[in-house]
Write an enzyme that holds these catalytic residues in place. Structure first.
Site, PDB file in Angstrom:
ATOM      1  N   GLY A  14       0.780  -1.231   0.000  1.00 58.01           N
ATOM      2  CA  GLY A  14       0.000   0.000   0.000  1.00 58.01           C
ATOM      3  C   GLY A  14       0.816   1.286   0.000  1.00 58.01           C
ATOM      4  O   GLY A  14       0.338   2.302   0.493  1.00 58.01           O
ATOM      5  N   THR A  15       2.009   1.268  -0.605  1.00 54.52           N
ATOM      6  CA  THR A  15       2.766   2.533  -0.637  1.00 54.52           C
ATOM      7  C   THR A  15       2.077   3.553  -1.549  1.00 54.52           C
ATOM      8  O   THR A  15       2.161   4.764  -1.300  1.00 54.52           O
ATOM      9  CB  THR A  15       4.221   2.336  -1.090  1.00 54.52           C
ATOM     10  OG1 THR A  15       4.251   1.846  -2.433  1.00 54.52           O
ATOM     11  CG2 THR A  15       4.970   1.374  -0.177  1.00 54.52           C
ATOM     12  N   ASN A  16       1.397   3.071  -2.580  1.00 58.48           N
ATOM     13  CA  ASN A  16       0.656   4.013  -3.435  1.00 58.48           C
ATOM     14  C   ASN A  16      -0.566   4.568  -2.707  1.00 58.48           C
ATOM     15  O   ASN A  16      -0.910   5.741  -2.874  1.00 58.48           O
ATOM     16  CB  ASN A  16       0.269   3.354  -4.757  1.00 58.48           C
ATOM     17  CG  ASN A  16       1.436   3.349  -5.730  1.00 58.48           C
ATOM     18  OD1 ASN A  16       1.829   4.398  -6.244  1.00 58.48           O
ATOM     19  ND2 ASN A  16       2.022   2.186  -5.943  1.00 58.48           N
ATOM     20  N   ASN A 110      -5.790   3.147 -12.698  1.00 58.30           N
ATOM     21  CA  ASN A 110      -4.807   2.149 -12.264  1.00 58.30           C
ATOM     22  C   ASN A 110      -3.412   2.725 -12.430  1.00 58.30           C
ATOM     23  O   ASN A 110      -3.164   3.489 -13.365  1.00 58.30           O
ATOM     24  CB  ASN A 110      -4.936   0.882 -13.117  1.00 58.30           C
ATOM     25  CG  ASN A 110      -3.929  -0.184 -12.717  1.00 58.30           C
ATOM     26  OD1 ASN A 110      -3.745  -0.461 -11.530  1.00 58.30           O
ATOM     27  ND2 ASN A 110      -3.251  -0.787 -13.684  1.00 58.30           N
ATOM     28  N   HIS A 112       0.440   1.523 -13.138  1.00 57.14           N
ATOM     29  CA  HIS A 112       1.206   0.356 -13.602  1.00 57.14           C
ATOM     30  C   HIS A 112       2.692   0.738 -13.657  1.00 57.14           C
ATOM     31  O   HIS A 112       3.031   1.804 -14.179  1.00 57.14           O
ATOM     32  CB  HIS A 112       0.707  -0.096 -14.981  1.00 57.14           C
ATOM     33  CG  HIS A 112       1.416  -1.322 -15.450  1.00 57.14           C
ATOM     34  ND1 HIS A 112       1.126  -2.577 -14.948  1.00 57.14           N
ATOM     35  CD2 HIS A 112       2.437  -1.482 -16.322  1.00 57.14           C
ATOM     36  CE1 HIS A 112       1.936  -3.459 -15.505  1.00 57.14           C
ATOM     37  NE2 HIS A 112       2.736  -2.818 -16.342  1.00 57.14           N
ATOM     38  N   GLU A 150     -11.899  -2.986 -20.218  1.00 55.15           N
ATOM     39  CA  GLU A 150     -11.948  -4.456 -20.193  1.00 55.15           C
ATOM     40  C   GLU A 150     -10.623  -5.094 -20.617  1.00 55.15           C
ATOM     41  O   GLU A 150     -10.436  -6.298 -20.428  1.00 55.15           O
ATOM     42  CB  GLU A 150     -13.122  -4.973 -21.057  1.00 55.15           C
ATOM     43  CG  GLU A 150     -12.984  -4.803 -22.552  1.00 55.15           C
ATOM     44  CD  GLU A 150     -13.198  -3.366 -23.038  1.00 55.15           C
ATOM     45  OE1 GLU A 150     -13.453  -2.471 -22.216  1.00 55.15           O
ATOM     46  OE2 GLU A 150     -13.089  -3.158 -24.269  1.00 55.15           O
ATOM     47  N   GLU A 183       5.586   6.607  -9.621  1.00 56.87           N
ATOM     48  CA  GLU A 183       4.250   6.210  -9.149  1.00 56.87           C
ATOM     49  C   GLU A 183       3.687   7.122  -8.072  1.00 56.87           C
ATOM     50  O   GLU A 183       2.536   7.558  -8.145  1.00 56.87           O
ATOM     51  CB  GLU A 183       4.286   4.772  -8.610  1.00 56.87           C
ATOM     52  CG  GLU A 183       4.617   3.750  -9.662  1.00 56.87           C
ATOM     53  CD  GLU A 183       4.504   2.330  -9.122  1.00 56.87           C
ATOM     54  OE1 GLU A 183       3.487   1.975  -8.539  1.00 56.87           O
ATOM     55  OE2 GLU A 183       5.471   1.562  -9.307  1.00 56.87           O
TER      56      GLU A 183
HETATM   57  C1  GAR Z   1       3.205  -0.972  -7.476  1.00 58.11           C
HETATM   58  O1  GAR Z   1       4.459  -0.932  -8.079  1.00 58.11           O
HETATM   59  C2  GAR Z   1       2.112  -0.943  -8.525  1.00 58.11           C
HETATM   60  O2  GAR Z   1       2.396  -0.121  -9.609  1.00 58.11           O
HETATM   61  C3  GAR Z   1       2.090  -2.384  -8.947  1.00 58.11           C
HETATM   62  O3  GAR Z   1       2.266  -3.113  -7.748  1.00 58.11           O
HETATM   63  C4  GAR Z   1       2.981  -2.331  -6.795  1.00 58.11           C
HETATM   64  C5  GAR Z   1       2.137  -2.210  -5.554  1.00 58.11           C
HETATM   65  O4  GAR Z   1       2.825  -1.566  -4.513  1.00 58.11           O
HETATM   66  N1  GAR Z   1       0.884  -2.704  -9.634  1.00 58.11           N
HETATM   67  C6  GAR Z   1       0.810  -3.561 -10.646  1.00 58.11           C
HETATM   68  O5  GAR Z   1       1.745  -4.194 -11.064  1.00 58.11           O
HETATM   69  C7  GAR Z   1      -0.577  -3.696 -11.264  1.00 58.11           C
HETATM   70  N2  GAR Z   1      -0.473  -4.273 -12.572  1.00 58.11           N
HETATM   71  P1  GAR Z   1       2.077  -0.878  -3.289  1.00 58.11           P
HETATM   72  O6  GAR Z   1       1.134  -1.919  -2.693  1.00 58.11           O
HETATM   73  O7  GAR Z   1       3.191  -0.561  -2.339  1.00 58.11           O
HETATM   74  O8  GAR Z   1       1.348   0.340  -3.768  1.00 58.11           O
END
Ligand code: GAR
Length: 206
Positions: A14-16, A110, A112, A150, A183
């Site tokens: 959950g850093t994002n 989202n 990515h 989708e 991100e």
């Molecule tokens: C992040 O790097 C995010 O971009 C990626 O997973 C990580 C989650 O980190 N998401 C994907 O790859 C989705 N396709 P977080 O839980 O620390 O935010």
């Protein structure tokens, strides 16, 4: 006018989510309010981040619901019960069906961890994305925030930021650089942009 009601969907650290919560606190995210966090993984640290920020959270799992359809139905019911207007996938490791994404057209974001269309789509998530970028030998990678439709990682791109790959990078080192330099900056920026757009749309409603 009330702020745009945001739900953040998570699966891991959950850093994002934290970047979004911090942006809310600092005022950088001022047009929207995070009112709900949903995890599809019990015990995800993201849930603790929600708790510390005083945001309501729920855990909804495919296993607990018994099928992918029942899982999405439970997600939809939770979103509707909380009056959610914008859904943000922040490290949410589950692909949503067309039925689901149609309900929130241009209202699901989202993040990515690559420059789409490189290293994206089914099977490219988390560290795997950075492993693939290093294996291929690209010299620049980055992150993308896009609307969700989708097609996995196929929706309209909103924001992108490039990040260099440096000699000696491991997937873990690269992941951290992409998070820090792209991100955690792009996602709150996109959340504010779209929250503001939704507020404007509401103002124009008769
Ligand atoms: C992040 O790097 C995010 O971009 C990626 O997973 C990580 C989650 O980190 N998401 C994907 O790859 C989705 N396709 P977080 O839980 O620390 O935010």
């Amino acid at each position: 006018m009330d702020k745009t009601r945001i739900a953040v969907l998570v699966s891991g650290g959950g850093t994002n989510l934290q970047a979004l919560l911090d942006a809310q606190k600092s005022g950088a995210l001022s047009s929207g309010r995070i009112v709900l966090v949903i995890s599809n993984k019990p015990g995800a640290y993201a849930l603790e981040r929600a708790r510390l920020a005083g945001v309501e959270s729920l855990t909804i799992t495919k296993r607990g619901c018994g099928s992918a359809e029942a899982f999405e139905q439970a997600l939809l019911e939770a979103l509707e019960a909380h009056g959610i207007e914008l859904v943000i996938l922040a490290g949410f490791m589950s692909i949503l069906s067309a039925d689901f994404t149609r309900r929130y057209d241009k209202r699901i974001l989202n993040v990515h961890p690559s420059l789409i269309p490189s290293f994206c789509g089914q099977g490219f998530y988390g560290l795997k994305v950075h492993e693939a970028a290093l294996r291929y030998g690209v010299k620049v990678t980055g992150a993308t925030v896009h609307y969700v439709n989708e097609i996995p990682d196929g929706g309209q791109i909103l924001l992108q930021k490039a990040v260099p790959i440096l000699p000696g990078d491991t997937p873990e080192i690269l992941q951290k650089r992409v998070m820090e330099q792209a991100e955690w900056i792009l996602l709150p920026e996109a959340a504010e942009l779209v929250s503001r757009r939704i507020l404007k749309e509401k103002e124009l409603e008769p």
